[in-house]
Design a protein around this motif. Sequence first.
Motif, PDB file in Angstrom:
ATOM      1  N   ALA A  99     -54.180 -16.247 -25.283  1.00 37.55           N
ATOM      2  CA  ALA A  99     -52.997 -16.034 -24.449  1.00 37.55           C
ATOM      3  C   ALA A  99     -52.801 -14.565 -24.086  1.00 37.55           C
ATOM      4  N   TYR A 100     -52.957 -13.679 -25.073  1.00 37.76           N
ATOM      5  CA  TYR A 100     -52.692 -12.257 -24.841  1.00 37.76           C
ATOM      6  C   TYR A 100     -53.844 -11.559 -24.120  1.00 37.76           C
ATOM      7  N   GLN A 101     -55.038 -11.616 -24.714  1.00 36.31           N
ATOM      8  CA  GLN A 101     -56.166 -10.901 -24.097  1.00 36.31           C
ATOM      9  C   GLN A 101     -56.817 -11.712 -22.976  1.00 36.31           C
ATOM     10  N   GLY A 102     -57.028 -12.993 -23.230  1.00 34.44           N
ATOM     11  CA  GLY A 102     -57.701 -13.810 -22.225  1.00 34.44           C
ATOM     12  C   GLY A 102     -56.885 -13.996 -20.963  1.00 34.44           C
ATOM     13  N   PHE A 103     -55.623 -14.393 -21.131  1.00 36.60           N
ATOM     14  CA  PHE A 103     -54.786 -14.704 -19.968  1.00 36.60           C
ATOM     15  C   PHE A 103     -53.971 -13.496 -19.495  1.00 36.60           C
ATOM     16  N   ALA A 104     -53.142 -12.946 -20.374  1.00 31.63           N
ATOM     17  CA  ALA A 104     -52.226 -11.884 -19.947  1.00 31.63           C
ATOM     18  C   ALA A 104     -52.954 -10.603 -19.560  1.00 31.63           C
ATOM     19  N   ARG A 105     -54.015 -10.244 -20.289  1.00 31.42           N
ATOM     20  CA  ARG A 105     -54.786  -9.051 -19.938  1.00 31.42           C
ATOM     21  C   ARG A 105     -55.751  -9.322 -18.778  1.00 31.42           C
ATOM     22  N   GLY A 106     -56.003 -10.589 -18.528  1.00 28.26           N
ATOM     23  CA  GLY A 106     -56.864 -10.945 -17.409  1.00 28.26           C
ATOM     24  C   GLY A 106     -58.347 -10.834 -17.682  1.00 28.26           C
ATOM     25  N   GLY A 166     -49.923 -18.380 -20.480  1.00 29.90           N
ATOM     26  CA  GLY A 166     -51.198 -18.645 -21.130  1.00 29.90           C
ATOM     27  C   GLY A 166     -51.071 -19.658 -22.249  1.00 29.90           C
ATOM     28  N   TYR A 167     -50.041 -19.501 -23.068  1.00 29.36           N
ATOM     29  CA  TYR A 167     -49.802 -20.466 -24.150  1.00 29.36           C
ATOM     30  C   TYR A 167     -49.559 -21.860 -23.593  1.00 29.36           C
ATOM     31  N   HIS A 168     -48.740 -21.958 -22.574  1.00 27.05           N
ATOM     32  CA  HIS A 168     -48.425 -23.278 -22.013  1.00 27.05           C
ATOM     33  C   HIS A 168     -49.667 -23.946 -21.432  1.00 27.05           C
ATOM     34  N   ASP A 169     -50.563 -23.158 -20.867  1.00 25.76           N
ATOM     35  CA  ASP A 169     -51.821 -23.720 -20.380  1.00 25.76           C
ATOM     36  C   ASP A 169     -52.648 -24.287 -21.535  1.00 25.76           C
ATOM     37  N   LEU A 170     -52.681 -23.555 -22.646  1.00 21.50           N
ATOM     38  CA  LEU A 170     -53.421 -24.026 -23.822  1.00 21.50           C
ATOM     39  C   LEU A 170     -52.813 -25.318 -24.362  1.00 21.50           C
ATOM     40  N   ILE A 171     -51.500 -25.372 -24.404  1.00 28.09           N
ATOM     41  CA  ILE A 171     -50.801 -26.562 -24.904  1.00 28.09           C
ATOM     42  C   ILE A 171     -51.089 -27.766 -24.017  1.00 28.09           C
ATOM     43  N   ASP A 172     -51.103 -27.546 -22.713  1.00 28.58           N
ATOM     44  CA  ASP A 172     -51.390 -28.642 -21.781  1.00 28.58           C
ATOM     45  C   ASP A 172     -52.785 -29.210 -21.993  1.00 28.58           C
ATOM     46  N   LYS A 173     -53.725 -28.348 -22.406  1.00 29.35           N
ATOM     47  CA  LYS A 173     -55.105 -28.785 -22.592  1.00 29.35           C
ATOM     48  C   LYS A 173     -55.348 -29.422 -23.959  1.00 29.35           C
ATOM     49  N   GLU A 174     -54.541 -29.068 -24.956  1.00 28.04           N
ATOM     50  CA  GLU A 174     -54.713 -29.614 -26.305  1.00 28.04           C
ATOM     51  C   GLU A 174     -53.370 -30.076 -26.878  1.00 28.04           C
ATOM     52  N   PRO A 175     -52.699 -30.992 -26.223  1.00 29.55           N
ATOM     53  CA  PRO A 175     -51.359 -31.396 -26.690  1.00 29.55           C
ATOM     54  C   PRO A 175     -51.372 -32.029 -28.075  1.00 29.55           C
ATOM     55  N   GLU A 176     -52.505 -32.580 -28.489  1.00 25.06           N
ATOM     56  CA  GLU A 176     -52.569 -33.234 -29.794  1.00 25.06           C
ATOM     57  C   GLU A 176     -52.549 -32.223 -30.942  1.00 25.06           C
ATOM     58  N   ARG A 177     -52.970 -30.992 -30.675  1.00 25.32           N
ATOM     59  CA  ARG A 177     -53.005 -29.977 -31.744  1.00 25.32           C
ATOM     60  C   ARG A 177     -51.693 -29.208 -31.853  1.00 25.32           C
ATOM     61  N   PHE A 178     -50.996 -29.052 -30.756  1.00 22.20           N
ATOM     62  CA  PHE A 178     -49.785 -28.238 -30.736  1.00 22.20           C
ATOM     63  C   PHE A 178     -48.528 -29.075 -30.966  1.00 22.20           C
ATOM     64  N   LYS A 179     -47.596 -28.485 -31.682  1.00 20.26           N
ATOM     65  CA  LYS A 179     -46.242 -29.018 -31.779  1.00 20.26           C
ATOM     66  C   LYS A 179     -45.302 -27.938 -31.254  1.00 20.26           C
ATOM     67  N   VAL A 180     -44.633 -28.213 -30.148  1.00 16.61           N
ATOM     68  CA  VAL A 180     -43.754 -27.230 -29.516  1.00 16.61           C
ATOM     69  C   VAL A 180     -42.350 -27.353 -30.101  1.00 16.61           C
ATOM     70  N   ILE A 181     -41.823 -26.223 -30.586  1.00 10.92           N
ATOM     71  CA  ILE A 181     -40.485 -26.170 -31.175  1.00 10.92           C
ATOM     72  C   ILE A 181     -39.592 -25.310 -30.285  1.00 10.92           C
ATOM     73  N   ASP A 182     -38.409 -25.798 -29.984  1.00 18.73           N
ATOM     74  CA  ASP A 182     -37.452 -25.035 -29.195  1.00 18.73           C
ATOM     75  C   ASP A 182     -36.890 -23.907 -30.050  1.00 18.73           C
ATOM     76  N   ALA A 183     -37.344 -22.684 -29.790  1.00 21.75           N
ATOM     77  CA  ALA A 183     -36.924 -21.530 -30.596  1.00 21.75           C
ATOM     78  C   ALA A 183     -35.683 -20.855 -30.047  1.00 21.75           C
ATOM     79  N   ASN A 184     -35.070 -21.435 -29.019  1.00 22.63           N
ATOM     80  CA  ASN A 184     -33.803 -20.914 -28.503  1.00 22.63           C
ATOM     81  C   ASN A 184     -32.627 -21.321 -29.387  1.00 22.63           C
ATOM     82  N   GLN A 185     -32.870 -22.261 -30.292  1.00 23.56           N
ATOM     83  CA  GLN A 185     -31.818 -22.746 -31.183  1.00 23.56           C
ATOM     84  C   GLN A 185     -31.483 -21.700 -32.247  1.00 23.56           C
TER      85      GLN A 185
END
Length: 204
Positions: A99-106, A166-185
């Motif tokens: 997410a950081y180097q691959g996507f955000a850094r380009g 970048g993270y959201h793209d990774l999650i979309d590709k591997e939804p079975e591995r990720f558990k998304v938690i709402d951290a705004n709570q």
Amino acid sequence: MSAFITFEGPEGSGKTTVLQRVAERLSQDYDVLKTREPGGVPAAEQIREILLDGEAVDDRTEALLFAASRREHLVEKVLPALKEDKVVLCDRYIDSSLAYQGFARGIGVEEVRAINEFAINGLYPDLTIYLDITAETGRERIENNDRNMNRLDHESIAFHQRVIKGYHDLIDKEPERFKVIDANQELEAVVEDTYTAIKMFLGK
């Protein structure tokens, strides 16, 4: 039982605090090891100082240093713990580099994945907790918490927005591995949701 569980999220998402609180609760039922990246072992901690507290380095150098730190940490700490049937909770892992180097850094997600797959030799997490907040909320929390800011904290909002994309793209590709938690709570709700997700996973 052994399990390798990683915690991911943008700056200010509360990963370190949530991991600590969840580890305390899980320790009542499991043999838990908590650790972090970059760092976790002496050589990797030295690399961490270069990456987070030192002067800026070339983007590809940054990616390679993260991968080198990851390899040392994996060999010295994570793999031995898994062999001892521990539940390993790790603050950041390969997805951070993607997410950081691959996507955000380009640099390119697949390019960064290649050097990291060499480093991890096939060991992906069993479960990845992603603490989901906006870049703006993360920045606000960092400023309000008065914690020591590292080099990545000082990147622009646009950079951190790319990290989240970048993270959201990774999650979309591997939804079975990720558990998304709402951290705004509130923190207690984030901890409870994370603990519940991990307990459900370990109970499978």
